[in-house]
Scaffold this active site. Structure first.
Site, PDB file in Angstrom:
ATOM      1  N   SER D 232      46.908  44.727  41.573  1.00 31.49           N
ATOM      2  CA  SER D 232      45.991  45.492  40.734  1.00 31.49           C
ATOM      3  C   SER D 232      45.505  44.567  39.646  1.00 31.49           C
ATOM      4  O   SER D 232      46.108  43.533  39.379  1.00 31.49           O
ATOM      5  CB  SER D 232      46.728  46.651  40.021  1.00 31.49           C
ATOM      6  OG  SER D 232      47.056  47.677  40.894  1.00 31.49           O
ATOM      7  N   SER D 270      44.896  47.837  45.642  1.00 36.14           N
ATOM      8  CA  SER D 270      44.802  47.349  44.282  1.00 36.14           C
ATOM      9  C   SER D 270      44.109  48.375  43.399  1.00 36.14           C
ATOM     10  O   SER D 270      43.071  48.910  43.743  1.00 36.14           O
ATOM     11  CB  SER D 270      43.994  46.047  44.302  1.00 36.14           C
ATOM     12  OG  SER D 270      44.017  45.407  43.076  1.00 36.14           O
ATOM     13  N   ASP D 272      41.996  48.544  40.607  1.00 35.30           N
ATOM     14  CA  ASP D 272      41.149  47.657  39.807  1.00 35.30           C
ATOM     15  C   ASP D 272      40.278  48.512  38.905  1.00 35.30           C
ATOM     16  O   ASP D 272      39.311  49.133  39.363  1.00 35.30           O
ATOM     17  CB  ASP D 272      40.274  46.794  40.719  1.00 35.30           C
ATOM     18  CG  ASP D 272      41.105  45.885  41.624  1.00 35.30           C
ATOM     19  OD1 ASP D 272      42.315  45.734  41.377  1.00 35.30           O
ATOM     20  OD2 ASP D 272      40.530  45.332  42.576  1.00 35.30           O
TER      21      ASP D 272
END
Lengths: 355, 355, 355, 355
Positions: D232, D270, D272
């Site tokens: 992340s 992830s 983000d």
């Protein structure tokens, strides 16, 4: 003119046989190009399959990276998760003409449209080619759309063709580019209408060539000092992987990663829109026909497609610049091609194999 | 024809002097109506102020309640938070013609548009009037848009006029309606293009009249059994409160609350879109002109505007139905007016004062 | 206390056998209620199926009608289109404690979570019960969550129970309500945590009772003049119809139509969030297990579900008010029940059959 | 250990005096680091100004680039366009503890919170540090948050500190990085919590070093073959430019362009998330205090900020890798630093001046 060496190969995934969006089976691309003095523009059509998408809808989703743009059709794509026309690209002021052409085409094939049958959702994207093309003449007609449609096939002309005719990219001649990559069991292709970027930003295959491009352009007085970017890029992705609209939206966003690698920061005046569609299944217009029973790709297997989305996007932008030829248009304005400006450049290295 | 009693007054806020969107100072509305046999359609224009919105942009935001619709212009409104043309309403297949008219109008007033100056973002909403109007003839032209624009003023004709000419609402004749309410120190107005709803759903001023309407329509064989809703509603809100785009988006969503009170569940086939704009300030096109330094409304004071958004929306829908007259159009199809169908109804009670 | 007559029946669709969200097969609801002086709060858990949703994920989507709220978990639901924990409801300041309880529960059942295995996404919604409950004491613990989970079953207690213990709705005692409707071949259920609305806004089964409620409350001095709404409503929908995340998002939005019919305008200070899930299939955590091959509902058949979403939401709000009993809590604050305030009201009419 | 040469300088804009987010006046950063055997984690706090953001709210907006994440607080940020707590970063399973700490801190400073006064919206972001840190022990406490808060200042420790202690980036030791750039009259700073990327993807200052990094890691057996990314990145941007929430959302998206340049394709697993805030003005909690009358930046002047957003993000990621030291944690797992792995690398070239 000395030809440029082959363009750099982006990433470590293998391209399909054509390195084009048409490596996704069933996808076809056609252009109609207007090149006559102050008119340097055109239409590009991407057909998702050989049938009528009004009757057999195509799962799709879009992401607006920067919404300074005048497309038509995205509201319904977001709601229903399908395309129902071919995808059309043209210049900003010709969106209405092409949208009308799509309506007429659908009505011709489905006479009940807008009478008993539901209406059709035109889907037209645009970039501003006003530097080379006199958009105010609104020269694009229904006939041009139909020609682009009729000419659609698996071979994709690139560069200053179709909707790409009048486009500019990093101060150079831009236009249409395409590419494909194999991602696991699936094929993914991209087609871009590249009309974005300031010269100094340009990163070509990982090389920050922007300073040099800007200097060479300045030496030729090809670019006015301080000219603001008024560009845009349309990013189309096709895949044969079975994805639903939510997954296609995720995929479309990754086109933005490929775009960023070329130096773009999704500049303010740019309409940067990505749309992804899947050819793995269709959704029938007719509610009495059976819905497809499709096992979608497990999300944990989606990363190769994300990588391919970014890589094909970057590759397609490189191709657009590589294939575009120098064009002179409105008021004698010109955009020099990368080929002409940088024909002395050494070859790019071969791509390394994936680790 | 016995006139209906006055329409029910929605809510406890006080209307402005016209009970119309034009109670928001500077807002003007104009119509061009086509009524000739199979053509029963038109254009309605809402001008946010008397100037050129391309040069003095108007803060705005939209909410898509249901995206089965073919509007043009919302991508850029979402990104930049401003309108730059008048708002136009028309039938589904005439969006391209009206968008083109808006481009030409902007070019005429700002000759650099699309050459040196940036391009303009047409903003056209639509509903499907194909039951009464032959949309396939695409009869609306640039001239019709210009007539609607030229006729814009503070007096707002309602019912089967302008874009509302061919519209249907709850199986009755629908169309254009407007209303306004005072909310604290501010005025808020709504204008709707009402073309939604099945007869049985209709709730009029809190009364569930749908069953009766459906029964009366059935008795007149005015509505085909099982006909699916193919409607839509466009919901426009104007206010003189100083709100930014984020706040206007919140406001626009509350139009949906007013819509729901009439019985709508935002049906699948309906393009239900709400747009709100503020007249409290404008944003200059020219970056060298000063930006407005505006103290926005404190969020804790926004509830009266939310209430007014819901109330004016409901009231505007009631007005559309109240003012529409029976229309016969394409293939002899007709939509009876509420006036004609329910002229024997008793008066609605006076609204109670606010608690 | 004279009992109220039966609550008004909303709409013309038939309820399921329990008129509860648990009419959707597999769904279970449990409560843990804290009622002790200044602590009037609790936890409510909705289990989408009897298994572990971390391993067998449940398709889901949410719509934020008004985002003045402190839920946790919606970012991932939006991205991946699935739930992976039970849905938990509690008071605003107890979201962290309940989220931690969900993490521990998942770790206990799946020991690799956050080590080799991916982490879990807690999903906790909240409303502010601070008028009756001393939220600052953060009295809700992991054990309370586990009790609510353990007690989950098909019988749903309504009113001032679980997370609903301290909630207020239209100035009356609010809380948990539920309802269900049959929509074609499918069942749809709603569960609400109702904590919204000002007394004067209240529309009960189509009757604008707000003025009378406000007057009666004023007579009992039960509501401070000018007190701003600080409420919220959480709207949960379950269905056995095969819908994907995009369709579930459309469905969730229609809960807003039901909410609006009760008089709400989605007030500023209210966290109004709707979430819909489908029990028709699950998505495996393990990518080596086969993905479900599901034919989703054709969009043209979705309108009955939209109607049911609005109707069950309104009905569930009515049930919350009908079943809540008067509660006295923090600092002696009290909220009177509709039963106690309006026990003299006449019965509501039987619902008419669908037209 | 031979020190690395200075990190590559990203872009042609000039950094601020600290090349840190704290170059934006008023912004302060603090860490609390836990480093003890299996516990390698911590908390990082970003204070937008020296006051209490609950009373003086900070305009802000976020963009979810990939929503596989468990943050709390974004729903309200999206609705109201403001922060009302410091921004906290920690590991995935510690979000509840830190959120609870934020609530208690706000209650301590504003005793009416959740009683008469409205509740507070905790804002906590997270990445998964489970490879080096035993998240299941949930070791982060309220006290750790308060320590990070108390230590906040203008000097920003980078690398394996605070929330960055256990993070991994491109298979190397990741963590906290920061940078700043001057963009016209304004300062813009970034702070990242970098925990993303597969080794082969890594592009460092324009150099595709991923193959070499992957090979060196393989030679040290530091990375298991085929390990999926579970990373992340949290991307925070601060600026003193006067921007409203809509503009800040545009700005936040450009952090994604900087992230993409490092090789990320926003991988599936992830989370983000980018958030941008402005220090140019605040919004009072108290509706009786005057709202700020601010002239926002004209949109045509926003491109330098977009460039700075991308450049500082890339630079901050480089800094995170440059400053991180090798860490050994849970079960003896280790992540080697770029310093240790690549100490033999030659210096990066000086950045060229802007064209």
């Amino acid at each position: 003119m000395t030809p440029l060496p082959p363009p750099p190969r982006i990433g470590s995934l293998a391209p399909g046989p054509r390195d084009a969006i048409t490596d996704v089976a069933g996808v076809a691309v056609g252009h109609c190009t207007l090149e006559e003095g102050d008119l340097q523009t055109g239409v590009t059509v991407v057909r998702p399959h050989a049938g009528d998408p009004f009757r057999d809808r195509v799962p799709a989703a879009a992401v607006v990276l920067n919404g300074f743009g005048k497309s038509i059709g995205l509201v319904q794509v977001a709601e229903l998760g399908v395309l129902e026309t071919p995808i059309a690209l043209t210049n900003t002021f010709s969106v209405p003409a092409v949208a009308q052409a799509q309506i007429r085409q659908c009505v011709a094939a489905n006479p009940g449209t807008g009478r008993g049958l539901q209406t059709v959702n035109p889907l037209v994207f645009e970039c501003n080619d006003g530097y080379l093309n006199d958009m105010q003449r609104m020269a694009v007609t229904e006939q041009h759309y139909l020609e682009a449609f009729a000419g659609a096939g698996a071979d994709v002309a690139q560069g200053a063709v179709g909707a790409g005719r009048g486009m500019t990219c990093f101060g150079l001649k831009g236009g249409i580019g395409t590419a494909s990559r194999r991602a696991g069991d699936h094929m993914l292709g991209a087609l871009v209408l590249a009309n974005f970027g300031k010269p100094g930003q340009f990163v070509l295959g990982g090389r920050a060539v922007g300073h040099e491009i800007a200097a060479r352009l300045a030496a030729r007085q090809r670019r006015e000092a301080g000219e603001a970017e008024k560009g845009s890029i349309i990013l189309l992705l096709a895949t044969d992987a079975p994805l639903d609209a939510r997954q296609l939206r995720r995929l479309a966003l990754r086109a933005g990663a490929g775009l960023a690698r070329t130096g773009s920061v999704f500049g303010h005046s740019s309409g940067d829109i990505a749309l992804a569609f899947s050819t793995a299944y269709t959704v029938p217009l007719d509610a009495d026909r059976p819905m497809p029973a499709v096992a979608m790709l497990h999300e944990a297997r989606i990363d190769p497609l994300f990588q391919a989305a970014a890589d094909t996007t970057e590759q397609a932008i490189v191709h657009a610049l590589w294939h575009a030829r120098t064009v002179t248009g409105r008021n004698g304005h010109g955009r020099i091609s990368l080929t002409d400006l940088a024909s002395d450049w050494p070859a790019f290295p071969e791509p390394e194999a994936s680790p």
